[in-house]
Design an enzyme around this catalytic site. Structure first.
Site, PDB file in Angstrom:
ATOM      1  N   HIS A 113       0.843  -1.198   0.000  1.00 22.24           N
ATOM      2  CA  HIS A 113       0.000   0.000   0.000  1.00 22.24           C
ATOM      3  C   HIS A 113       0.880   1.251   0.000  1.00 22.24           C
ATOM      4  O   HIS A 113       1.418   1.622   1.045  1.00 22.24           O
ATOM      5  CB  HIS A 113      -0.873   0.053   1.255  1.00 22.24           C
TER       6      HIS A 113
ATOM      7  N   GLY B  57     -10.072   2.208   9.170  1.00 27.89           N
ATOM      8  CA  GLY B  57     -10.299   0.793   9.448  1.00 27.89           C
ATOM      9  C   GLY B  57     -10.115   0.472  10.925  1.00 27.89           C
ATOM     10  O   GLY B  57     -10.952  -0.212  11.536  1.00 27.89           O
TER      11      GLY B  57
ATOM     12  N   HIS C 230      -3.737   2.487  -3.382  1.00 28.57           N
ATOM     13  CA  HIS C 230      -4.268   1.920  -2.186  1.00 28.57           C
ATOM     14  C   HIS C 230      -3.736   0.542  -1.906  1.00 28.57           C
ATOM     15  O   HIS C 230      -2.690   0.388  -1.319  1.00 28.57           O
ATOM     16  CB  HIS C 230      -5.780   1.918  -2.337  1.00 28.57           C
TER      17      HIS C 230
ATOM     18  N   GLU D 264     -13.556  -8.512  26.270  1.00 26.04           N
ATOM     19  CA  GLU D 264     -12.568  -9.587  26.118  1.00 26.04           C
ATOM     20  C   GLU D 264     -11.522  -9.249  25.067  1.00 26.04           C
ATOM     21  O   GLU D 264     -10.333  -9.524  25.222  1.00 26.04           O
ATOM     22  CB  GLU D 264     -13.251 -10.913  25.747  1.00 26.04           C
TER      23      GLU D 264
ATOM     24  N   HIS E  54     -14.493 -22.482  33.361  1.00 23.86           N
ATOM     25  CA  HIS E  54     -15.796 -22.942  32.881  1.00 23.86           C
ATOM     26  C   HIS E  54     -15.589 -23.617  31.530  1.00 23.86           C
ATOM     27  O   HIS E  54     -16.107 -23.190  30.505  1.00 23.86           O
ATOM     28  CB  HIS E  54     -16.783 -21.781  32.796  1.00 23.86           C
TER      29      HIS E  54
ATOM     30  N   HIS F  27     -22.800 -20.965  26.452  1.00 26.86           N
ATOM     31  CA  HIS F  27     -21.633 -20.753  27.308  1.00 26.86           C
ATOM     32  C   HIS F  27     -20.724 -21.972  27.386  1.00 26.86           C
ATOM     33  O   HIS F  27     -19.710 -21.939  28.079  1.00 26.86           O
ATOM     34  CB  HIS F  27     -22.075 -20.391  28.738  1.00 26.86           C
TER      35      HIS F  27
END
Ligand SMILES: Cc1ncc(C[n+]2csc(CCOP(=O)(O)OP(=O)(O)O)c2C)c(N)n1
Ligand SMILES: [Mg+2]
Length: 693
Positions: free
Chosen positions: A37, A180, A285, A437, A486, A498
């Protein structure tokens, strides 16, 4: 105005010459590679030039000086911008021990080998491969996310290590990001967190060029970004002309004066600016400009049209007199003060030296909890939390937290003095990532890149929400620690949304990530010991919610076998009839089945395999001792996708696992419904014995 005229150049002309050198190097490198680019580096050249030459406190001669300002190119597709800067400013190399060496990080020859095999100038900037690259970027938004961890690290280091008269840490973190980056969720999470934490040492520079790969940003991105960041609690500054060095300098000053929150500088620019011939931005680009356009653009810059990779005399020297001189003076003054600091605070200085080399303090593994045999046992998240708390007391630079589940995943540091990292208490060691997260994943990498030993916890299922950041940590070979609890249908009532199924197989497939799923509390201790000694590998520690028995190690083998990834836990004399293998909570099923089979006169062996990655690293003799090739009757038990187990059970083995998503119910009903019972394992053992005859 090139070469021969250099002695006559004004500083303004030198500015222009330097900026155009960056631009033409980017154009030439992309053209020669016919890939990359060129537009973004061309448009961003003045912004980056002003930052490096006038603002950045960075000594090119020492790219690992701990108090250097960090520069992150989150718009990683503009990598040639960074390579040009590393080359022109003469950034030196470092060896794998993080010691500086005399070689240059990037040479002109490296730039000519942009995007070629084994070059130091890959398509996107890669930490570790190219000294001076602070983090690997390319997946948009990640660098911005990393920078929040770097800024947290800066504030934490200052709070913990600065002393009156010794401002050992006061570095700033600068990020160049594009449309972006700011569309990506991870950057939004990270910005929200940084705003909450009021990180004053963080500056994002937004290349507001209003285009992305597909076309005008208007097609998909019309919000008022400045207003959004103001709402996050950021200071927002505007530069209306990306080519106006005066305005840029003012904006950087605005950041330096703002000491109570992060700053976003919105820079209005035109991609590939300076090339009036190309109205269609798309070509500037994702691809090379083409020979003709390169010539026209060089002509516009007053550049010799036929020169390639031209670095006019005086340009590198100009950088030496700017960032080079400033950086050297700052670093040398810092080193002199650090010598004095080391005398007054030898213990702190020793810690910093160890951190810098990713070494552990003496006695890092003292006071580890031990767990007596217990048929009922405890959840491995529970034992994990205990071990973590013991280790963190021995290793003062372990810092971490959870994505709003610390109460559940047991990653909270509870000892005296641990504290919470919040505005006003930046020395706290408990980070509160909130329900973010992905930003947590990216920030953990930033922390690790600044030599803190970070950990972050969440439910295993939500590892998917941070996987792009885990992947980059694996590429970067940095020792981040992910605590995932978990870990199966064993979590019960929360149900299939989950309950992880494919996450074990998915993360095991990732090169460079170590995955550990210990079977009981004492395996947890051993797993943590392995983890702490990793220096260039991220790890996922996968733990249960539910209680699992603590094995009687006087009856079965020692948990120290964890260090080999897989080991014989229970065995039979004479010729084996069958091998039962499992990980985590399912190992106890194997042990129960083993006892029943034994009573029935069947000679079984139980192999606990907490880390397939580690097991694969053992020599063949060891692996064959644990899993003798002649024993073809084999059963694997894991409450997850069976993908990957065929390698260990062979054609006549049986893999007990999950072949669908789970369900919402109390655990005992789920284990029965999905076949995680001793009876099922015994039956599978008998079946494989018959099949393998
Ligand atoms: C997560 C991610 N998605 C997609 C891409 C592919 N990609 C590279 S550059 C780019 C356009 C980015 O636009 P912008 O940030 O505005 O940069 P500019 O084109 O203006 O330099 C895209 C989509 C990527 N690198 N990362
Ligand atoms: Mg853009």
């Amino acid at each position: 105005m090139v070469a021969s005229e250099q002695t006559l150049l004004t500083s303004t002309q030198l500015d222009t010459l330097s900026i155009n050198t960056i631009r033409t190097l980017a154009m030439d490198a992309v053209q020669l590679a016919n890939s990359g680019h060129p537009g973004a580096p061309m448009g961003l050249a003045p912004t980056a030039y002003c930052l490096w030459q006038q603002v950045l406190r960075y000594d090119p001669a020492d790219p690992v000086w701990p108090n250097r300002d960090r520069f992150v190119l989150s718009a990683g597709h503009a990598s040639m911008l960074l390579y040009a800067l590393l080359y022109l400013t003469g950034v030196r190399g470092v060896n794998p021990e993080y010691e500086k060496i005399s070689e240059f990080a990037v040479t002109l020859d490296d730039i000519k080998r942009f995007r070629q095999i084994d070059s130091k100038t890959p398509g996107h900037p890669e930490y570790r491969l190219t000294p001076g690259v602070e983090t690997t970027t390319g997946p948009l938004g990640q660098g911005a996310g990393n920078s929040v961890g770097m800024a947290i690290a800066g504030q934490w280091l200052a709070a913990r290590f600065n002393r009156p008269g010794f401002e050992t840490f006061n570095y700033n973190v600068y990020v160049i990001c594009g449309d972006g980056d700011l569309m990506e969720g991870v950057a939004s999470e990270a910005a929200s967190l940084a705003g909450h934490l009021r990180l004053p040492n963080l500056c994002w520079i937004y290349d507001n060029n209003r285009v992305t790969l597909d076309g005008p940003a208007d097609w998909s991105f019309t919000e008022d970004v400045g207003a959004r960041f103001a709402a996050y609690g950021w200071n927002v500054a505007h530069v209306t002309d990306a080519n106006d060095l005066g305005m840029l300098a003012k904006a950087y000053n605005n950041f330096l004066q703002t000491r109570d929150r992060p700053t976003l500088i919105v820079v209005n620019s035109h991609i590939g600016y300076g090339s009036p011939h190309k109205q269609d931005t798309s070509a500037a680009h994702g691809e090379a400009l083409g020979e003709e356009e390169v010539r026209l653009t060089k002509k516009f810059y007053g550049w010799p049209e036929d020169a390639h990779f031209l670095v006019p005399d005086g340009v590198r020297q100009h950088f030496q007199e700017g960032i080079g001189k400033r950086g050297r003076e700052l670093r040398e003054a810092w080193e002199a003060r650090f010598e004095e600091y080391s005398k007054q605070y030898p213990e702190l200085a020793d810690q910093l030296n160890r951190m810098q080399h990713r070494e552990l303090p003496d006695g890092w593994d003292k006071n580890m909890p031990t767990f007596p045999a217990d048929a009922k046992g405890i959840g491995t998240r529970e034992s994990g939390g205990k071990v973590l708390n013991a280790l963190a007391q021995n290793v003062p630079w372990m810092v971490g937290g959870s994505a709003d589940l610390a109460g559940s995943d047991r990653t909270r540091l509870k000892f005296d003095g641990a504290g919470d990292f919040q505005p006003g208490s930046y020395g706290g060691r408990n980070l509160h990532f909130g329900v973010r997260e992905h930003a947590m994943g990216a920030a953990l990498s930033g922390l690790s890149l600044c030599r803190i030993r970070p950990f972050g916890g969440t439910f295993f299922n939500f590892s998917d929400y941070m996987k792009p950041s885990i992947r980059l940590a694996a590429i970067m070979e940095i020792p981040t620690i992910y605590v995932f609890t978990h870990d199966s249908i064993g979590l019960g009532e929360d149900g299939p949304t989950h309950e992880p199924i494919e996450q074990l197989a998915g993360l095991r497939a990732m090169p460079g990530l170590m995955l550990m799923r210990p079977a009981d509390a004492n395996e947890v201790v051993e797993a943590w010991k392995v983890i702490m000694q990793l220096r260039d590998e991220p790890v996922a520690l996968v733990l249960t919610r539910q209680a699992v028995p603590t094995f009687d190690r006087t009856k079965y083998e020692s948990a120290s076998g964890v260090a080999k990834g897989g080991y014989i836990l229970a065995d039979s004399d004479g010729k084996l009839d069958v091998i039962l293998m499992g990980t985590g909570s399912e190992v106890s099923l194997c042990v129960d089945a083993y006892e029943q089979l034994k009573a029935q006169g069947i000679k079984a062996r139980v192999v606990s395999m907490p880390s397939l990655d580690l097991f694969e690293r053992q020599d063949e003799a060891y692996r064959n001792r644990v899993l003798p090739p002649e024993v073809k009757a084999r059963v694997s038990v894991e409450a997850a996708s069976t993908f990957g187990w065929s390698r260990y059970i062979g054609p006549t083995g049986v893999a007990i696992g999950m072949h669908r998503f789970g369900a919402s119910a109390p655990i005992k009903d789920l284990l029965k419904k999905f076949g995680f019972t001793t009876e099922k394992v015994v039956a599978a053992a008998r079946a494989t014995i018959v099949q393998s005859k």
